[in-house]
Design a protein around this motif. Structure first.
Motif, PDB file in Angstrom:
ATOM      1  N   UNK A 340       0.812  -1.227   0.000  1.00  0.00           N
ATOM      2  CA  UNK A 340       0.000   0.000   0.000  1.00  0.00           C
ATOM      3  C   UNK A 340       0.841   1.272   0.000  1.00  0.00           C
ATOM      4  N   UNK A 341       1.909   1.257  -0.780  1.00  0.00           N
ATOM      5  CA  UNK A 341       2.820   2.402  -0.824  1.00  0.00           C
ATOM      6  C   UNK A 341       2.108   3.687  -1.225  1.00  0.00           C
ATOM      7  N   UNK A 342       1.350   3.628  -2.312  1.00  0.00           N
ATOM      8  CA  UNK A 342       0.736   4.845  -2.846  1.00  0.00           C
ATOM      9  C   UNK A 342      -0.251   5.447  -1.851  1.00  0.00           C
ATOM     10  N   UNK A 343      -1.068   4.616  -1.246  1.00  0.00           N
ATOM     11  CA  UNK A 343      -2.075   5.103  -0.315  1.00  0.00           C
ATOM     12  C   UNK A 343      -1.450   5.628   0.976  1.00  0.00           C
ATOM     13  N   UNK A 344      -0.564   4.839   1.578  1.00  0.00           N
ATOM     14  CA  UNK A 344      -0.078   5.177   2.918  1.00  0.00           C
ATOM     15  C   UNK A 344       1.031   6.214   2.915  1.00  0.00           C
ATOM     16  N   UNK A 345       1.944   6.181   1.929  1.00  0.00           N
ATOM     17  CA  UNK A 345       2.952   7.242   1.863  1.00  0.00           C
ATOM     18  C   UNK A 345       2.265   8.593   1.621  1.00  0.00           C
ATOM     19  N   UNK A 346       1.213   8.595   0.816  1.00  0.00           N
ATOM     20  CA  UNK A 346       0.475   9.839   0.568  1.00  0.00           C
ATOM     21  C   UNK A 346      -0.180  10.338   1.858  1.00  0.00           C
ATOM     22  N   UNK A 347      -0.774   9.433   2.606  1.00  0.00           N
ATOM     23  CA  UNK A 347      -1.418   9.807   3.872  1.00  0.00           C
ATOM     24  C   UNK A 347      -0.394  10.359   4.857  1.00  0.00           C
ATOM     25  N   UNK A 348       0.753   9.687   4.951  1.00  0.00           N
ATOM     26  CA  UNK A 348       1.803  10.146   5.857  1.00  0.00           C
ATOM     27  C   UNK A 348       2.281  11.543   5.488  1.00  0.00           C
ATOM     28  N   UNK A 349       2.527  11.750   4.210  1.00  0.00           N
ATOM     29  CA  UNK A 349       3.045  13.039   3.758  1.00  0.00           C
ATOM     30  C   UNK A 349       2.033  14.154   3.991  1.00  0.00           C
ATOM     31  N   UNK A 350       0.752  13.865   3.827  1.00  0.00           N
ATOM     32  CA  UNK A 350      -0.267  14.886   4.078  1.00  0.00           C
ATOM     33  C   UNK A 350      -0.272  15.316   5.533  1.00  0.00           C
ATOM     34  N   UNK A 351       0.087  14.419   6.430  1.00  0.00           N
ATOM     35  CA  UNK A 351       0.118  14.747   7.852  1.00  0.00           C
ATOM     36  C   UNK A 351       1.300  15.640   8.226  1.00  0.00           C
ATOM     37  N   UNK A 352       2.415  15.543   7.496  1.00  0.00           N
ATOM     38  CA  UNK A 352       3.633  16.252   7.929  1.00  0.00           C
ATOM     39  C   UNK A 352       4.075  17.370   6.994  1.00  0.00           C
ATOM     40  N   UNK A 353       3.611  17.384   5.747  1.00  0.00           N
ATOM     41  CA  UNK A 353       4.123  18.331   4.751  1.00  0.00           C
ATOM     42  C   UNK A 353       3.909  19.779   5.176  1.00  0.00           C
ATOM     43  N   UNK A 354       2.691  20.136   5.471  1.00  0.00           N
ATOM     44  CA  UNK A 354       2.376  21.518   5.857  1.00  0.00           C
ATOM     45  C   UNK A 354       3.042  21.912   7.175  1.00  0.00           C
TER      46      UNK A 354
END
Length: 473
Positions: A340-354
């Motif tokens: 689930x790389x695409x789903x979970x890496x995206x979720x993780x990045x959304x939590x920390x990017x901003x």
């Protein structure tokens, strides 16, 4: 008449020359102690966190470590590999590592596009659009490599320099070398740290004096908004009464010390005093209600999915601004995408990017970025080959980290991996080299920052480490 007696008074027979000969070593040690104290290199036993002079002029005064627990994929974040897309689904043409954490298949292209950011044009994937806007602050190292493919050993090596033995953490070494700028707060704070994969050993002072261990605020199992410093306030007793009680306890503790050195008891004495002083200052530092709405919005606080990590990053800025020497925040334990790389890496990045971009912006506008070293990364990277169709396995042989502020060159990249991102091949930076470089940015010589234990001198980098001066501004 005997020279030994006169009017029943003892007269020593030692001559002045004999006295000087016998006490020469003592005079030398006194002189050395004076020189070291003047140079700021001796620790004050009554206050081990007192500020100390660096070995040489520092570029940074403090560190904020943004730890991405689990191992972000370098080829999906900061290390663009067009050959992955070209050869997607084909076997990796090179030799895979002899020791692998798990079996992987063919090459897997990144599901994210990479775009240049800032005037520097540093390539950053679409996972981090907000961080990409701060690309001109970043010094991206694409050639990090380490030795352990398991989370436990890799976390310990990242945090302590050793993947096999109990050793002091980076933050502990930093406060041992430099002390702290604020005597009413710990020198080393870790916000919502992980309790797994080494747990407390990742912020332990090990054999260094106990005052240098990290002070945890909450842990990864609770939300940052609920993270507290335990027993920081006493509503049942006045400050004067607490002080009187503490003085009584401390007098008994110091009486015990007359029997001989006791590192644990000395650490307890210092901890009691620091805890008393923290009552006045720590609650103010942790009160985010004093921040403006604009600042809270900058970090993504009050919105999802950024609220939790945004609070951690804002706390890091407040502790750093208040004089804490080393602050770590942990995004735990989320980056371990075997599937689930695409789903979970995206979720993780959304939590920390901003929140991360907000931290860099906030430090910059407050004038803190120039002498605050921000360090981002995980314990290892991921394989460019697929695991479970849509996942990547652990890869300690090549991964990316970045530094910002604190005297590093902004808007640059350093080092390179092979065409597919499996191995670091150019300007390789081992974990020992990274540690040596971080210490050097703080004005500490990693070969001189030593502590004698069990009969020999220890240091963060053991017998290794090269300072990567090419990263210095």
């Amino acid at each position: 008449m005997s020279r030994r007696t006169f009017c029943n008074t003892f007269v020593p027979t030692t001559t002045r020359r004999g006295l000087l000969r016998a006490s020469a070593n003592g005079f030398g040690l006194l002189a050395l102690g004076g020189l070291l104290a003047r140079d700021g290199r001796t620790a004050d036993a009554s206050n081990p966190l007192a500020p100390r002079l660096a070995h040489f002029a520092p570029r940074a005064k403090r560190v904020i470590f943004l730890f991405m627990h689990g191992g972000p994929s370098q080829v999906d974040t900061f290390d663009y590999k067009p050959m992955l897309a070209k050869h997607d689904g084909k076997p990796y043409p090179g030799q895979k590592p002899r020791v692998q954490f798990a079996a992987t298949g063919n090459l897997l292209q990144s599901p994210w596009k990479f775009e240049p950011g800032g005037k520097s044009g540093t390539l950053v994937s679409d996972l981090f659009p907000e961080v990409r806007k701060r690309a001109d602050d970043l010094c991206v190292i694409r050639s990090i490599h380490a030795d352990n493919s398991a989370h436990g050993g890799a976390l310990l090596q990242l945090h302590t320099g050793s993947d096999t033995f109990v050793r002091p953490s980076v933050g502990s070494w930093v406060t041992y070398g430099l002390g702290s700028e604020n005597q009413n707060l710990p020198g080393f704070v870790t916000v919502c740290p992980t309790l797994g994969h080494g747990g407390v050993q990742n912020w332990s002072s090990a054999f260094l004096p106990a005052a240098h261990q990290g002070t945890p605020i909450g842990h990864s199992g609770i939300k940052c908004k609920d993270a507290k410093l335990a027993n920081i306030q006493n509503t049942a007793q006045s400050t004067d009464l607490q002080r009187a009680q503490l003085d009584l306890v401390q007098s008994m503790n110091r009486d015990h010390l007359t029997g001989g050195p006791d590192a644990a008891l000395e650490g307890r004495i210092n901890a009691f005093e620091l805890a008393f002083r923290m009552q006045a200052e720590a609650p103010k530092v942790m009160d985010l209600g004093t921040e403006s709405k604009e600042t809270l919005d900058l970090y993504g606080i009050g919105a999802e999915p950024t609220d939790n990590f945004g609070r951690q990053c804002l706390l890091a800025r407040r502790f750093a601004e208040a004089g804490v020497r080393f602050v770590q925040v942990t995004h735990s334990y989320k980056w371990d995408q075997h599937g689930n790389l695409k789903k979970d890496h995206a979720k993780n990045a959304q939590e920390v990017d901003r929140p991360i971009a907000g931290l860099l912006t906030d430090l910059g506008r407050r004038g803190l970025l120039k002498d605050t070293l921000v360090w981002w990364g995980g314990e290892f990277g991921r394989t460019p080959t697929a695991q479970d169709k849509d996942g990547r396995d652990h890869n300690p042989h090549a991964f990316s980290m970045w530094l910002a502020g604190g005297g590093v060159k902004p808007g640059m990249t350093y080092g390179a991996t092979d065409d597919f991102g499996y191995y670091a091949v150019e300007n390789k930076v081992h974990m020992h080299d990274l540690h040596a470089t971080i210490l050097a940015l703080l004005g500490l010589d990693h070969e001189k920052l030593t502590y004698k234990h069990a009969g020999r001198d220890f240091r963060l980098t053991d017998v290794h480490g090269r300072v990567v001066k090419e990263l210095f501004a």
